[in-house]
Design an enzyme around this catalytic site. Structure first.
Site, PDB file in Angstrom:
ATOM      1  N   GLU A  93      30.985 -32.700   8.174  1.00  0.00           N
ATOM      2  CA  GLU A  93      29.507 -32.685   8.203  1.00  0.00           C
ATOM      3  C   GLU A  93      28.943 -32.460   6.806  1.00  0.00           C
ATOM      4  OE1 GLU A  93      27.708 -33.201  10.859  1.00  0.00           O
ATOM      5  OE2 GLU A  93      29.270 -33.141  12.384  1.00  0.00           O
ATOM      6  N   HIS A 142      36.111 -44.073   3.111  1.00  0.00           N
ATOM      7  CA  HIS A 142      34.692 -43.710   2.985  1.00  0.00           C
ATOM      8  C   HIS A 142      34.392 -42.454   3.777  1.00  0.00           C
ATOM      9  CE1 HIS A 142      34.924 -48.022   2.045  1.00  0.00           C
ATOM     10  NE2 HIS A 142      34.095 -47.668   1.081  1.00  0.00           N
ATOM     11  N   SER A 153      32.694 -38.950   2.061  1.00  0.00           N
ATOM     12  CA  SER A 153      31.404 -38.452   1.564  1.00  0.00           C
ATOM     13  C   SER A 153      30.409 -39.579   1.332  1.00  0.00           C
ATOM     14  CB  SER A 153      31.617 -37.680   0.251  1.00  0.00           C
ATOM     15  OG  SER A 153      32.463 -36.584   0.467  1.00  0.00           O
ATOM     16  N   ARG A 193      24.707 -30.199  11.706  1.00  0.00           N
ATOM     17  CA  ARG A 193      24.799 -29.192  10.635  1.00  0.00           C
ATOM     18  C   ARG A 193      23.983 -27.956  10.995  1.00  0.00           C
ATOM     19  NH1 ARG A 193      23.790 -33.606   5.771  1.00  0.00           N
ATOM     20  NH2 ARG A 193      25.926 -34.401   5.762  1.00  0.00           N
ATOM     21  N   THR A 235      33.173 -41.576   9.621  1.00  0.00           N
ATOM     22  CA  THR A 235      34.131 -41.513   8.509  1.00  0.00           C
ATOM     23  C   THR A 235      35.220 -42.576   8.640  1.00  0.00           C
ATOM     24  OG1 THR A 235      33.763 -39.136   8.421  1.00  0.00           O
ATOM     25  CG2 THR A 235      35.730 -39.961   7.298  1.00  0.00           C
ATOM     26  N   GLU A 236      35.589 -43.147   7.500  1.00  0.00           N
ATOM     27  CA  GLU A 236      36.672 -44.139   7.461  1.00  0.00           C
ATOM     28  C   GLU A 236      37.726 -43.692   6.447  1.00  0.00           C
ATOM     29  OE1 GLU A 236      34.867 -47.904   6.583  1.00  0.00           O
ATOM     30  OE2 GLU A 236      33.804 -47.946   8.515  1.00  0.00           O
TER      31      GLU A 236
END
Ligand SMILES: Cc1cc2nc3c(=O)[nH]c(=O)nc-3n(C[C@H](O)[C@H](O)[C@H](O)COP(=O)(O)OP(=O)(O)OC[C@H]3O[C@@H](n4cnc5c(N)ncnc54)[C@H](O)[C@@H]3O)c2cc1C
Length: 392
Positions: free
Chosen positions: A371, A143, A145, A251, A139-140
């Protein structure tokens, strides 16, 4: 915090579906949580601190790489055992389960699946024993999803790769010695890089002021012209499918873990409802409270069946991404609803740190988002059943 009197609900005798090994693994994890997690977790959550002293215990119950082969230091267990361990740990706290999930599914899994033999031998035994902790940077800031839009990148400089930009919301990053970082090469192709603490220009500052997963350490990963040795690239898979396959594994663990949080809330509320007297009788004798408790045990039982069947499919190598996604979404939503209802059964005491319910409820607000958010999992199911992409 109150003494841990947890008794696990098993309304449909699902223990009969478990092997002797499953039961041994599950019970060892359950005992460890009672002994080493429950007595301290509320204090650490209140202080927003990860209890580092439990790392050895997590390693001992096989929580780091349960399904990684023993030759690499893993426990060599099947996927139902993995699920049961996650269930028991999250019964104690979702933040502690997050630490274990990241280490197993997001750090050890990609090294095991996409690394070469030297990388496996160098990192997996240390991660399995807890000597090293790991984190996973996908993750960023812009960004989440949509990780395909990531801007973190690396350039081939002949002798090394030069890595730049940043990741955020990274579980374990402040306490990790090693990070699996997903970044684009000059052609825009996503690769996994193994980045170690101590490399010049690499830092992992902690993220403060969380109301959720307070006993889990979360931070950023900042890359300012970090020179990563070329042998640190994961050679055996590239593209977005590589990090997404790690998410499948994590997940899956969450689908089981959320049941643990729900079981703890239900068990606490059930016990309280029999002890708390109002209007001259236990509140559990009122129809409105029985409706809540009856619906809770029904939903837990359905989630347990879903998780067990998914584990069975995973053991046979047949579980699909969409099936895992459905179980993650359903079971986390089930747990969050149960936490909210259980909190109401405890009235004012429901918000107190003397009981675990409010902590579970707050934790699950992260679990329903990371997740893949609840919405994203609905879109995954939607795409699977219609064949039509509603992501964009
Ligand atoms: C405590 C915590 C720990 C975390 N640990 C990690 C970690 O270890 N490593 C890591 O890489 N990441 C980690 N994350 C990040 C997490 O995976 C992201 O927060 C998550 O993927 C959502 O991204 P976002 O927060 O940017 O939300 P966004 O993507 O901005 O989404 C915001 C909202 O828009 C909705 N939305 C987005 N796209 C669509 C669409 N196409 N259609 C409909 N609705 C849409 C979402 O469902 C959501 O409700 C962690 C997050 C938290 C909170």
């Amino acid at each position: 915090m109150k003494p841990d009197l947890f008794e696990a609900p098993d309304y449909y005798n699902l223990d009969e579906l478990l092997t002797e090994e499953h039961l041994l693994v599950r019970d060892a994890a359950r005992e460890w949580v009672k002994r080493d997690v429950s007595p301290i977790i509320e204090e650490y959550a209140q202080r927003a601190e990860f209890p580092t002293q439990i790392v050895n215990g997590l390693a001992n119950i096989g929580a780091f790489g349960p399904y990684i082969p023993e030759e690499y230091g893993g426990a060599g267990l099947d996927y139902i055992s993995y699920g049961l361990i996650m269930q028991e740990i999250e019964r104690g706290d979702s933040g502690v389960r997050s630490t274990a999930s990241v280490q197993s599914s997001l750090v050890m899994f990609p090294i095991w699946k996409y690394g070469n033999e030297e990388q496996k031998m160098k990192y997996l035994p240390k991660l399995a024993s807890g000597e090293w902790m790991g984190c996973f940077g996908l993750t960023e800031p812009d960004h989440g999803s949509n990780p395909s839009g990531m801007v973190t990148n690396f350039k081939d400089k002949g002798d090394y790769y030069l890595v730049n930009v940043a990741k955020m919301w990274i579980s374990n990053s402040p306490i990790a010695q090693v990070a699996i970082v997903w970044a684009k090469n000059e052609e825009g192709r996503i690769h996994g890089l193994i980045v170690e603490k101590g490399m010049d220009g690499f830092s992992a500052p902690e993220t403060h002021n969380k109301w959720s997963l307070r006993a889990s350490s979360t931070g950023e990963l900042i890359f300012d012209n970090v020179k990563v040795p070329k042998e640190n690239i994961l050679p055996n898979r590239s593209g977005l499918g590589a990090p997404l396959s790690c998410l499948d594994s994590a997940r899956y663990g969450i689908a089981w873990g959320a049941i643990g949080a729900a079981m703890d809330c239900y068990d606490t509320a059930l016990r309280y409802s029999k002890e708390r007297i109002q209007f001259g009788k236990p509140i559990g004798g009122f129809q409105l409270q029985q409706k809540k408790l009856s619906e809770m045990i029904t939903e837990i039982t359905k989630a347990q069946l879903l998780a067990w069947r998914l584990g069975d499919l995973k053991n046979k190598g047949k579980a699909t991404t969409a099936q895992i996604s459905m179980a993650k979404r359903n079971n986390v939503e089930m747990a969050i609803k149960i936490a909210r209802e259980a909190r109401q059964i405890l009235g004012g005491m429901g918000i107190s740190g003397e009981y675990s319910i409010m902590r579970h409820m707050m934790n699950l607000e992260s679990v329903i988002t990371y997740e893949g958010t609840h919405d994203i999992h609905l879109l995954i199911t939607g795409l699977d059943i219609t064949g039509l992409n509603a992501f964009k």
